[in-house]
Design a protein around this motif. Sequence first.
Motif, PDB file in Angstrom:
ATOM      1  N   SER A   1       4.863  -1.618   3.382  1.00 20.71           N
ATOM      2  CA  SER A   1       5.434  -0.424   2.761  1.00 20.71           C
ATOM      3  C   SER A   1       6.251  -0.814   1.529  1.00 20.71           C
ATOM      4  CB  SER A   1       6.342   0.294   3.757  1.00 20.71           C
ATOM      5  OG  SER A   1       7.463  -0.530   4.056  1.00 20.71           O
ATOM      6  N   GLU A   2       6.637   0.190   0.772  1.00 19.97           N
ATOM      7  CA  GLU A   2       7.509  -0.065  -0.376  1.00 19.97           C
ATOM      8  C   GLU A   2       8.831  -0.664   0.085  1.00 19.97           C
ATOM      9  OE1 GLU A   2       9.798   2.239  -4.030  1.00 19.97           O
ATOM     10  OE2 GLU A   2       8.092   3.229  -3.063  1.00 19.97           O
ATOM     11  N   GLN A   3       9.345  -0.184   1.191  1.00 25.39           N
ATOM     12  CA  GLN A   3      10.606  -0.703   1.721  1.00 25.39           C
ATOM     13  C   GLN A   3      10.486  -2.202   2.031  1.00 25.39           C
ATOM     14  OE1 GLN A   3      11.728   0.831   5.598  1.00 25.39           O
ATOM     15  NE2 GLN A   3      13.893   0.636   5.103  1.00 25.39           N
ATOM     16  N   GLN A   4       9.396  -2.593   2.663  1.00 27.60           N
ATOM     17  CA  GLN A   4       9.186  -4.008   2.983  1.00 27.60           C
ATOM     18  C   GLN A   4       8.972  -4.823   1.710  1.00 27.60           C
ATOM     19  OE1 GLN A   4       9.556  -5.474   5.923  1.00 27.60           O
ATOM     20  NE2 GLN A   4       9.107  -7.487   5.059  1.00 27.60           N
ATOM     21  N   LEU A   5       8.263  -4.257   0.758  1.00 27.46           N
ATOM     22  CA  LEU A   5       8.060  -4.942  -0.522  1.00 27.46           C
ATOM     23  C   LEU A   5       9.400  -5.198  -1.197  1.00 27.46           C
ATOM     24  CD1 LEU A   5       6.239  -6.065  -2.766  1.00 27.46           C
ATOM     25  CD2 LEU A   5       6.079  -3.723  -3.665  1.00 27.46           C
ATOM     26  N   ARG A   6      10.254  -4.197  -1.234  1.00 32.33           N
ATOM     27  CA  ARG A   6      11.582  -4.369  -1.846  1.00 32.33           C
ATOM     28  C   ARG A   6      12.383  -5.453  -1.129  1.00 32.33           C
ATOM     29  NH1 ARG A   6      12.885  -1.003  -5.782  1.00 32.33           N
ATOM     30  NH2 ARG A   6      11.626   0.869  -6.017  1.00 32.33           N
TER      31      ARG A   6
ATOM     32  N   TRP B   1       0.866  -1.180   0.000  1.00 34.60           N
ATOM     33  CA  TRP B   1       0.000   0.000   0.000  1.00 34.60           C
ATOM     34  C   TRP B   1       0.895   1.219   0.000  1.00 34.60           C
ATOM     35  CZ3 TRP B   1      -2.318   2.951   4.516  1.00 34.60           C
ATOM     36  CH2 TRP B   1      -3.284   3.854   4.075  1.00 34.60           C
ATOM     37  N   ASN B   2       0.702   2.083  -0.964  1.00 28.63           N
ATOM     38  CA  ASN B   2       1.607   3.218  -1.151  1.00 28.63           C
ATOM     39  C   ASN B   2       1.626   4.198   0.015  1.00 28.63           C
ATOM     40  OD1 ASN B   2      -0.980   4.172  -1.798  1.00 28.63           O
ATOM     41  ND2 ASN B   2      -0.174   5.716  -3.175  1.00 28.63           N
ATOM     42  N   GLU B   3       0.625   4.185   0.860  1.00 30.06           N
ATOM     43  CA  GLU B   3       0.603   5.100   1.998  1.00 30.06           C
ATOM     44  C   GLU B   3       1.143   4.475   3.284  1.00 30.06           C
ATOM     45  OE1 GLU B   3      -3.069   7.239   2.481  1.00 30.06           O
ATOM     46  OE2 GLU B   3      -3.290   7.515   0.319  1.00 30.06           O
ATOM     47  N   CYS B   4       1.497   3.213   3.219  1.00 27.97           N
ATOM     48  CA  CYS B   4       2.049   2.539   4.395  1.00 27.97           C
ATOM     49  C   CYS B   4       3.513   2.942   4.545  1.00 27.97           C
ATOM     50  CB  CYS B   4       1.932   1.026   4.240  1.00 27.97           C
ATOM     51  SG  CYS B   4       2.513   0.111   5.678  1.00 27.97           S
ATOM     52  N   LEU B   5       3.860   3.436   5.701  1.00 27.23           N
ATOM     53  CA  LEU B   5       5.231   3.865   5.965  1.00 27.23           C
ATOM     54  C   LEU B   5       6.025   2.736   6.613  1.00 27.23           C
ATOM     55  CD1 LEU B   5       4.445   7.412   7.395  1.00 27.23           C
ATOM     56  CD2 LEU B   5       5.184   6.827   5.071  1.00 27.23           C
ATOM     57  N   PRO B   6       7.346   2.745   6.417  1.00 27.69           N
ATOM     58  CA  PRO B   6       8.176   1.731   7.076  1.00 27.69           C
ATOM     59  C   PRO B   6       7.926   1.738   8.587  1.00 27.69           C
ATOM     60  CG  PRO B   6       9.472   2.940   5.470  1.00 27.69           C
ATOM     61  CD  PRO B   6       8.141   3.642   5.577  1.00 27.69           C
ATOM     62  N   GLY B   7       7.773   0.559   9.136  1.00 24.24           N
ATOM     63  CA  GLY B   7       7.498   0.429  10.559  1.00 24.24           C
ATOM     64  C   GLY B   7       6.016   0.382  10.887  1.00 24.24           C
ATOM     65  N   GLN B   8       5.174   0.688   9.911  1.00 25.38           N
ATOM     66  CA  GLN B   8       3.729   0.657  10.129  1.00 25.38           C
ATOM     67  C   GLN B   8       3.074  -0.551   9.466  1.00 25.38           C
ATOM     68  OE1 GLN B   8       2.281   4.429   8.662  1.00 25.38           O
ATOM     69  NE2 GLN B   8       2.786   5.478  10.567  1.00 25.38           N
ATOM     70  N   GLU B   9       3.883  -1.476   8.975  1.00 22.70           N
ATOM     71  CA  GLU B   9       3.346  -2.653   8.299  1.00 22.70           C
ATOM     72  C   GLU B   9       2.526  -3.497   9.277  1.00 22.70           C
ATOM     73  OE1 GLU B   9       7.205  -1.545   6.293  1.00 22.70           O
ATOM     74  OE2 GLU B   9       6.664  -1.924   8.364  1.00 22.70           O
ATOM     75  N   ASN B  10       1.567  -4.198   8.728  1.00 27.94           N
ATOM     76  CA  ASN B  10       0.790  -5.150   9.517  1.00 27.94           C
ATOM     77  C   ASN B  10       0.517  -6.369   8.636  1.00 27.94           C
ATOM     78  OD1 ASN B  10      -1.661  -4.672   7.968  1.00 27.94           O
ATOM     79  ND2 ASN B  10      -1.874  -2.747   9.100  1.00 27.94           N
ATOM     80  N   ALA B  11      -0.358  -7.232   9.061  1.00 26.47           N
ATOM     81  CA  ALA B  11      -0.617  -8.466   8.312  1.00 26.47           C
ATOM     82  C   ALA B  11      -1.264  -8.213   6.953  1.00 26.47           C
ATOM     83  CB  ALA B  11      -1.504  -9.389   9.139  1.00 26.47           C
TER      84      ALA B  11
END
Length: 92
Positions: free
Chosen positions: A70-75, A56-66
């Motif tokens: 974030s883009e960082q986590q996707l990468r 989700w493009n509005e999800c920030l690193p550290g705010q991920e959930n199930a």
Amino acid sequence: MFVYKYKRLIEDFVNEVIPVEDFERDYLNTFKNETERMDTFFEILNGVFEAVDSYWNECLPGQENAFEISEQQLRKEVSEALVKINSLSNIL
């Protein structure tokens, strides 16, 4: 072998040749329209599909959930999948 189209797409994303929006669109489209049997690579490619679907493009690193990443986590997840694809490709 069909896996090379995925590998190229993943490499382009990991190496920042294409933006996340293009990767998201192209990967989902490619995966959903795949006609060849994935057998050995299915688990890896499906994992990437699930990660892309959770992005989700509005999800920030550290705010991920199930449900959202974030883009960082996707990468990170896509990079890990690329390592697995490369390892498996070398064995086959």
